[in-house]
Motif scaffolding. Structure first.
Motif, PDB file in Angstrom:
ATOM      1  N   ALA A 150      51.367  15.167  25.794  1.00 10.94           N
ATOM      2  CA  ALA A 150      50.045  15.437  25.234  1.00 10.94           C
ATOM      3  C   ALA A 150      49.107  14.262  25.504  1.00 10.94           C
ATOM      4  N   SER A 151      47.819  14.565  25.650  1.00  7.99           N
ATOM      5  CA  SER A 151      46.836  13.518  25.899  1.00  7.99           C
ATOM      6  C   SER A 151      46.048  13.224  24.626  1.00  7.99           C
ATOM      7  N   PHE A 152      45.483  12.029  24.577  1.00  9.25           N
ATOM      8  CA  PHE A 152      44.756  11.610  23.394  1.00  9.25           C
ATOM      9  C   PHE A 152      43.460  10.918  23.781  1.00  9.25           C
ATOM     10  N   THR A 153      42.566  10.850  22.824  1.00 11.99           N
ATOM     11  CA  THR A 153      41.345  10.066  22.956  1.00 11.99           C
ATOM     12  C   THR A 153      41.275   9.128  21.752  1.00 11.99           C
ATOM     13  N   THR A 154      40.392   8.163  21.811  1.00 13.42           N
ATOM     14  CA  THR A 154      40.190   7.289  20.658  1.00 13.42           C
ATOM     15  C   THR A 154      38.709   6.986  20.528  1.00 13.42           C
ATOM     16  N   ASN A 155      38.187   7.042  19.306  1.00 19.23           N
ATOM     17  CA  ASN A 155      36.797   6.666  19.081  1.00 19.23           C
ATOM     18  C   ASN A 155      36.689   5.305  18.404  1.00 19.23           C
ATOM     19  N   MET A 156      37.805   4.574  18.385  1.00 17.26           N
ATOM     20  CA  MET A 156      37.763   3.196  17.895  1.00 17.26           C
ATOM     21  C   MET A 156      38.713   2.307  18.683  1.00 17.26           C
ATOM     22  N   PRO A 157      38.409   2.093  19.982  1.00 12.25           N
ATOM     23  CA  PRO A 157      39.177   1.117  20.760  1.00 12.25           C
ATOM     24  C   PRO A 157      38.571  -0.267  20.538  1.00 12.25           C
ATOM     25  N   VAL A 158      39.376  -1.205  20.105  1.00 11.58           N
ATOM     26  CA  VAL A 158      38.870  -2.517  19.696  1.00 11.58           C
ATOM     27  C   VAL A 158      39.343  -3.606  20.649  1.00 11.58           C
ATOM     28  N   SER A 159      38.415  -4.473  21.042  1.00 11.47           N
ATOM     29  CA  SER A 159      38.728  -5.608  21.907  1.00 11.47           C
ATOM     30  C   SER A 159      38.279  -6.898  21.249  1.00 11.47           C
ATOM     31  N   ILE A 160      38.853  -8.002  21.726  1.00  9.97           N
ATOM     32  CA  ILE A 160      38.475  -9.325  21.246  1.00  9.97           C
ATOM     33  C   ILE A 160      37.797 -10.083  22.382  1.00  9.97           C
ATOM     34  N   ASN A 161      36.659 -10.628  22.111  1.00 12.22           N
ATOM     35  CA  ASN A 161      35.878 -11.398  23.072  1.00 12.22           C
ATOM     36  C   ASN A 161      36.646 -12.673  23.453  1.00 12.22           C
ATOM     37  N   SER A 162      36.943 -12.830  24.734  1.00 12.99           N
ATOM     38  CA  SER A 162      37.719 -13.997  25.166  1.00 12.99           C
ATOM     39  C   SER A 162      36.923 -15.299  25.022  1.00 12.99           C
ATOM     40  N   LYS A 163      35.601 -15.179  24.886  1.00 11.92           N
ATOM     41  CA  LYS A 163      34.758 -16.366  24.729  1.00 11.92           C
ATOM     42  C   LYS A 163      34.520 -16.699  23.256  1.00 11.92           C
ATOM     43  N   SER A 164      35.130 -15.926  22.371  1.00 16.44           N
ATOM     44  CA  SER A 164      34.926 -16.138  20.941  1.00 16.44           C
ATOM     45  C   SER A 164      35.460 -17.492  20.497  1.00 16.44           C
ATOM     46  N   ALA A 165      34.734 -18.108  19.568  1.00 19.12           N
ATOM     47  CA  ALA A 165      35.202 -19.356  18.956  1.00 19.12           C
ATOM     48  C   ALA A 165      36.138 -19.068  17.791  1.00 19.12           C
ATOM     49  N   ASN A 166      36.300 -17.788  17.477  1.00 18.88           N
ATOM     50  CA  ASN A 166      37.099 -17.388  16.316  1.00 18.88           C
ATOM     51  C   ASN A 166      38.210 -16.411  16.703  1.00 18.88           C
ATOM     52  N   LYS A 167      38.862 -16.658  17.817  1.00 20.31           N
ATOM     53  CA  LYS A 167      39.864 -15.697  18.294  1.00 20.31           C
ATOM     54  C   LYS A 167      41.022 -15.528  17.319  1.00 20.31           C
ATOM     55  N   LYS A 168      41.456 -16.608  16.710  1.00 14.18           N
ATOM     56  CA  LYS A 168      42.566 -16.527  15.758  1.00 14.18           C
ATOM     57  C   LYS A 168      42.188 -15.622  14.580  1.00 14.18           C
ATOM     58  N   GLU A 169      41.001 -15.840  14.028  1.00 11.68           N
ATOM     59  CA  GLU A 169      40.542 -15.049  12.890  1.00 11.68           C
ATOM     60  C   GLU A 169      40.254 -13.601  13.305  1.00 11.68           C
ATOM     61  N   ALA A 170      39.735 -13.443  14.530  1.00  7.88           N
ATOM     62  CA  ALA A 170      39.458 -12.088  15.025  1.00  7.88           C
ATOM     63  C   ALA A 170      40.754 -11.284  15.139  1.00  7.88           C
ATOM     64  N   TRP A 171      41.804 -11.918  15.649  1.00  7.32           N
ATOM     65  CA  TRP A 171      43.094 -11.236  15.757  1.00  7.32           C
ATOM     66  C   TRP A 171      43.631 -10.885  14.370  1.00  7.32           C
ATOM     67  N   GLU A 172      43.444 -11.758  13.412  1.00  6.07           N
ATOM     68  CA  GLU A 172      43.907 -11.474  12.051  1.00  6.07           C
ATOM     69  C   GLU A 172      43.256 -10.194  11.523  1.00  6.07           C
ATOM     70  N   PHE A 173      41.974  -9.997  11.807  1.00  6.11           N
ATOM     71  CA  PHE A 173      41.298  -8.792  11.317  1.00  6.11           C
ATOM     72  C   PHE A 173      41.745  -7.560  12.095  1.00  6.11           C
ATOM     73  N   VAL A 174      41.879  -7.672  13.417  1.00  5.15           N
ATOM     74  CA  VAL A 174      42.367  -6.534  14.209  1.00  5.15           C
ATOM     75  C   VAL A 174      43.764  -6.142  13.741  1.00  5.15           C
ATOM     76  N   LYS A 175      44.606  -7.140  13.528  1.00  4.70           N
ATOM     77  CA  LYS A 175      45.964  -6.889  13.036  1.00  4.70           C
ATOM     78  C   LYS A 175      45.923  -6.212  11.668  1.00  4.70           C
ATOM     79  N   PHE A 176      44.971  -6.632  10.834  1.00  6.69           N
ATOM     80  CA  PHE A 176      44.818  -6.034   9.506  1.00  6.69           C
ATOM     81  C   PHE A 176      44.454  -4.551   9.613  1.00  6.69           C
TER      82      PHE A 176
END
Length: 473
Positions: free
Chosen positions: A330-356
């Protein structure tokens, strides 16, 4: 609880599936602004993680609230680019899902794309419409697979790994789906009782071959008594046919197009023949006079449970749409694909929220408005159907639907219903990928072909030229 519906239309079934959900709330349109680079401290010792999304929803707002409660040193700044439209329907048990305005989507894609290229994008980006592979190649998106593997608190076995794998690019995840929907057809079992359909392997040509024998005109009025496929706009049909076959016409690196290939030209001709031969009606027809309704996108367990009871007098079953993809499932779609900006100064915190967003707790909330990618969340969502009509778990005591003047009471789901839903989720393997710009080009340039103004070859050549130019930008 009671809801009255007019003529059934799968495009708006989400109104039914979300009866028990809290209304979507947005914070209003927030002008996009760049991350200030130092974490945007909102108070002593705190960091601010920015998140770009075209339109926020109750799930993101709830996640922000809960995350900030458990992480007092991190603030989440949701940057909404277009407020949700006012449907005029209010109430704690009403959620209306509307299709986004194409102009808002185009503006969001353009604005966020510019921000990414200039190094001023938010820490987290909801990538709807954005070509994540293009930005991954430019090293503008963080490798989320690396973050997952290095984080001992994140157990990948808790997730539908086939879904995560389907969204990988060059062996890594650069965007992760927070929720997903299934692409399914509803089949009229009263007309398919004696048919054997291998929907795990059938192609569009297989469908057309079967469809020819379902096409009948018993009263000789020049119109079919039964149409094999319910009405669907030509551009929507082509989008569906591309679906999980996207990689056949755009290589995985997103560098080379193949729309002038014999396969795509044949696809165009096959699509047009289904209108010419009345396999698909020229306009909307009685839903009970079709073999398959093609408009179903199953957004969550309630959809999967309720839809078969609402169509074809309750004699409906799910089928996978035809596919040309060699890899089945079966195929799927997603209306909430989330990415993290590699230039972010807050990558650690950003990952914590995505993980949450991917935790059992958040993936189990009713406000998710989609199938959870987390297995425990999916199980909880399906199990909640056992409380329908009991007043427990937000299911709504005495929940009834009124469809075409007929009242339907949703009874609590049985164990076999739950098992069927979980089995369907285990079989989801193909990502129905799309690129907003390519979709617009294909939709626009196939119009003259369906209207008889261009040949399939001419339309394919134009599409190939325009897509090739776009891919080289």
């Amino acid at each position: 609880m009671s809801r009255i519906l007019g003529k059934p239309c799968l495009a708006v079934i989400s109104i039914i599936s979300f009866l028990s959900l809290t209304a979507c709330t947005g914070s209003g349109a927030v002008p996009p602004s760049a991350n200030d680079g130092d974490g945007g401290a909102a108070g002593s010792g705190t960091k601010t993680v920015s998140l770009s999304v075209m339109t926020s929803d109750r799930f993101l707002e709830l996640a922000k609230q809960k995350f900030e409660e458990s992480h007092p040193d991190i603030n989440i700044d949701i940057k909404e680019y277009a407020a949700a439209p006012d449907t005029g329907m209010k109430g704690p048990n009403t959620t209306i899902i509307t299709k986004p305005d194409p102009k808002n989507t185009e503006k969001y894609v353009s604005t966020v794309g510019t921000e990414l290229m200039s190094g001023k994008a938010s820490d987290i980006i909801v990538m709807n419409g954005l070509p994540y592979k293009k930005y991954a190649d430019k090293k503008l998106l963080e490798n989320i697979s690396d973050l997952m593997s290095r984080d001992k608190s994140f157990q990948q076995s808790d997730y539908y790994t086939d879904i995560l794998d389907a969204m990988k690019y060059k062996g890594a995840l650069y965007t992760v789906p927070i929720r997903f929907g299934l692409n399914k057809w509803l089949g009229n079992q009263a007309l398919l009782a004696n048919e054997t359909i291998d929907d795990a392997n059938w192609t569009w040509q297989d469908f057309k071959s079967l469809a020819s024998k379902w096409l009948t005109d018993r009263n000789n009025d020049g119109k079919p008594d039964v149409y094999p496929l319910g009405y669907i706009e030509p551009n929507a049909l082509i989008a569906m046919m591309l679906g999980a076959n996207y990689a056949k016409f755009v290589d995985d690196a997103g560098k080379k197009a193949k729309f002038d290939s014999p396969e795509f030209i044949q696809m165009l001709k096959l699509a047009k023949s289904m209108y010419d031969e009345k396999i698909i009606p020229a306009d909307n027809t009685d839903n009970n006079n079709v073999v398959f309704n093609p408009k179903s996108n199953i957004m969550m367990a309630m959809d999967m449970y309720s839809m078969p009871k609402m169509f074809f007098d309750g004699k409906a079953a799910y089928y996978n749409p035809p596919s040309e993809n060699d890899g089945r499932g079966a195929s799927f779609t997603t209306n909430m694909p989330v990415s993290i900006n590699s230039k972010s100064a807050n990558k650690k915190e950003a990952w914590e929220f995505v993980k949450f967003l991917l935790t059992d707790d958040m993936q189990s909330v009713r406000e998710l408005n989609g199938f959870p990618v987390n297995r425990n969340g999916a199980k909880a969502q399906a199990e909640s159907l056992k409380t329908l009509g009991t007043g427990e778990g937000g299911g709504g005591k005495g929940m009834r639907l009124n469809v075409n003047g007929k009242e339907l009471a949703l009874q609590p789901a049985a164990d076999q219903d739950i098992a069927a839903i979980m089995n369907a989720l285990d079989n989801v393997k193909q990502y129905a990928e799309s690129d907003l710009k390519i979709s617009d080009i294909v939709s626009s340039e196939t119009g003259p072909f369906f209207q008889g103004q261009k040949t399939a070859e001419e339309a394919a050549k134009t599409i190939q030229n325009k897509v090739s130019i776009y891919l080289q930008e």
